[in-house]
Scaffold this active site. Structure first.
Site, short mmCIF file in Angstrom:
data_model
loop_
_atom_site.label_atom_id
_atom_site.label_comp_id
_atom_site.label_asym_id
_atom_site.label_seq_id
_atom_site.Cartn_x
_atom_site.Cartn_y
_atom_site.Cartn_z
N LYS A 1 0.81 -1.27 -0.12
CA LYS A 1 -0.05 -0.14 0.05
C LYS A 1 1.00 1.35 -0.01
O LYS A 1 2.10 1.11 0.36
CB LYS A 1 -0.94 -0.07 1.37
CG LYS A 1 -0.32 0.15 2.47
CD LYS A 1 -1.33 -0.20 3.77
CE LYS A 1 -0.39 -0.05 5.02
NZ LYS A 1 -1.45 0.04 6.07
N ARG B 1 -10.64 -0.39 15.81
CA ARG B 1 -10.69 0.22 14.47
C ARG B 1 -11.77 -0.28 13.63
O ARG B 1 -12.86 -0.75 14.53
CB ARG B 1 -9.36 0.26 13.58
CG ARG B 1 -8.95 1.54 13.01
CD ARG B 1 -7.69 1.45 12.60
NE ARG B 1 -7.16 0.41 11.92
CZ ARG B 1 -6.05 0.50 11.43
NH1 ARG B 1 -5.00 1.50 11.39
NH2 ARG B 1 -5.33 -0.67 10.73
N TYR C 1 12.28 31.78 1.38
CA TYR C 1 11.13 32.71 1.77
C TYR C 1 11.48 32.82 3.12
O TYR C 1 12.28 32.11 4.06
CB TYR C 1 9.98 31.64 1.72
CG TYR C 1 9.56 31.28 0.49
CD1 TYR C 1 8.83 32.18 -0.17
CD2 TYR C 1 9.39 30.14 -0.25
CE1 TYR C 1 8.26 32.26 -1.41
CE2 TYR C 1 8.72 29.73 -1.43
CZ TYR C 1 8.49 30.89 -2.20
OH TYR C 1 7.69 30.86 -3.39
N MET D 1 8.22 24.67 -1.83
CA MET D 1 7.24 23.67 -2.54
C MET D 1 8.00 22.60 -3.43
O MET D 1 8.04 21.20 -3.21
CB MET D 1 6.12 24.14 -3.00
CG MET D 1 5.29 23.04 -3.57
SD MET D 1 3.75 23.77 -4.42
CE MET D 1 2.92 24.07 -2.94
#
Length: 377
Positions: free
Chosen positions: A37, A135, A271, A319
């Site tokens: 996964k 869960r 930044y 980013m």
């Protein structure tokens, strides 16, 4: 030819080694479901699955329908189980693509049954039992036995497996994990007493495999679900310290220096005002940022490896880009930078990055973006 100057390097030899470490621990006649996964925890689901299947995996485990469909497009015959919740609206896709689904209620099973009958096909399902994680799952009670009987009687379904999930088998104290297995085994025995059997019975994740295979808690299990250990990490620091099993690093995050700039004293880099040059500074710019999975908070907090030398990551991670300080570092544009990876390179590994961020290596590697190409070595 890489499309970007940043990538995830995946060591295929380590993938094979780690899978075989699992095989050496579990019972000889056991089946193994390789959990792939989250893009195989960042390693790339298709290639990782291919390797695990070559090494003897019997099943693949994912979390979502999209992950399962991606695998099915490459592996037409391989059993694939969606371990996570499958909405009722996914039923036809599950059936048409011969995928196995986790089921935890009669209502869900009835919808899947109706869709399977319409398709004139059968859907394989594994029943989830909640033994203490709280869960998803049926409670291990007499009422659930009656529910399971009703699910097994539904036409169009093949109730192939039953499983639970251990919540803290990675801790030094195994009391809760052993109690979960005591509950699960007792429930399986109650089902057996009523002639209710399953082809697959599973509970052990990486933590269970590494720490609970020497007792008799797994006596009724015949399928094992390794996840994080396949990618070179122990489920916890406690397990790393106590385990006799050697796991090898699989994933390294790398980038190349795309530009080197000489910045005068008294300037701010990137930044905000998060790195001030108190001297003339050589700055290497990397085409890698937080959208790729390099956490923004790592700026000014870690050192990276360049040509077997350590250089600080400076300023806030952008980013799509970040900065390294190259003063006193032998480096040129195009040189490779290791943000994290194998300890032999002097870089931090993902576990150390996780500790710094007060998280776990699962998060560090599984959040590496798909926009980063995977390079297999």
């Amino acid at each position: 030819m890489l499309k970007r100057a940043s990538f995830v390097e995946v060591n295929t030899h380590s993938l094979r080694h780690n899978f075989n470490a699992v095989k050496n621990i579990v019972p000889k006649d056991a089946c193994v479901m390789a959990v792939v996964k989250a893009n195989a925890y960042g390693a790339g689901a298709i290639k990782a699955s291919e390797i695990f299947l070559q090494e003897g995996a019997n099943y693949l485990g994912v979390a979502t329908l999209d992950e399962a469909l991606e695998l099915r497009s490459h592996f037409s015959q391989t059993p694939i189980l969606i371990l996570g919740y499958s909405p009722n609206t996914n039923a036809s896709m599950l059936i048409d693509n011969d995928l196995s689904a986790m089921v935890f209620s009669l209502e869900q099973a009835e919808v899947f049954s109706q869709m399977a009958l319409k398709s004139q096909k059968r859907l394989k399902v594994h029943l989830k039992i909640d033994t203490g994680m709280h869960r998803l799952g049926l409670e291990p009670t007499f009422k659930s036995i009656e529910t399971i009987k009703k699910i097994r009687a539904l036409k169009g379904l093949e109730v192939e497996g039953i499983f639970t999930h251990l919540s803290n088998a990675d801790s030094n104290i195994k009391t809760h994990a052993k109690n979960q297995m005591k509950v699960f085994n007792a429930f399986l025995e109650q089902l057996l007493d009523q002639k209710i059997e399953f082809q697959y019975r599973h509970a052990y994740n990486s933590a269970g495999i590494l720490s609970l295979c020497n007792g008799n808690e797994n006596r009724l299990l015949n399928l094992y679900r390794p996840g994080i250990m396949l990618y070179g990490f122990y489920p916890s620091n406690e397990m790393k310290e106590s385990s006799q099993t050697i796991l090898k690093n699989v994933i390294s995050l790398k980038a190349r220096i795309v530009q080197i700039k000489r910045v005068k004293k008294g300037e701010f880099i990137g930044y905000g005002e998060h790195f001030y040059t108190n001297e003339e500074t050589l700055v290497g710019v990397l085409a890698l940022g937080y959208a790729d999975g390099l956490v923004r908070a790592l700026g000014n907090r870690i050192q990276v490896a360049i040509n077997n030398q350590l250089a600080p990551l400076i300023g806030k991670v952008c980013m799509d880009q970040c900065f390294v300080k190259l003063n006193d570092i032998e480096a040129k544009e195009g040189d490779e930078v290791i943000l994290f990876g194998d300890k032999s390179t002097k870089a931090n590994d993902a576990s150390e990055i996780a500790t710094l961020l007060n998280t776990i290596p699962y998060e560090t590697i599984s959040t590496l973006s798909k926009r980063l190409e995977r390079v297999y070595v």
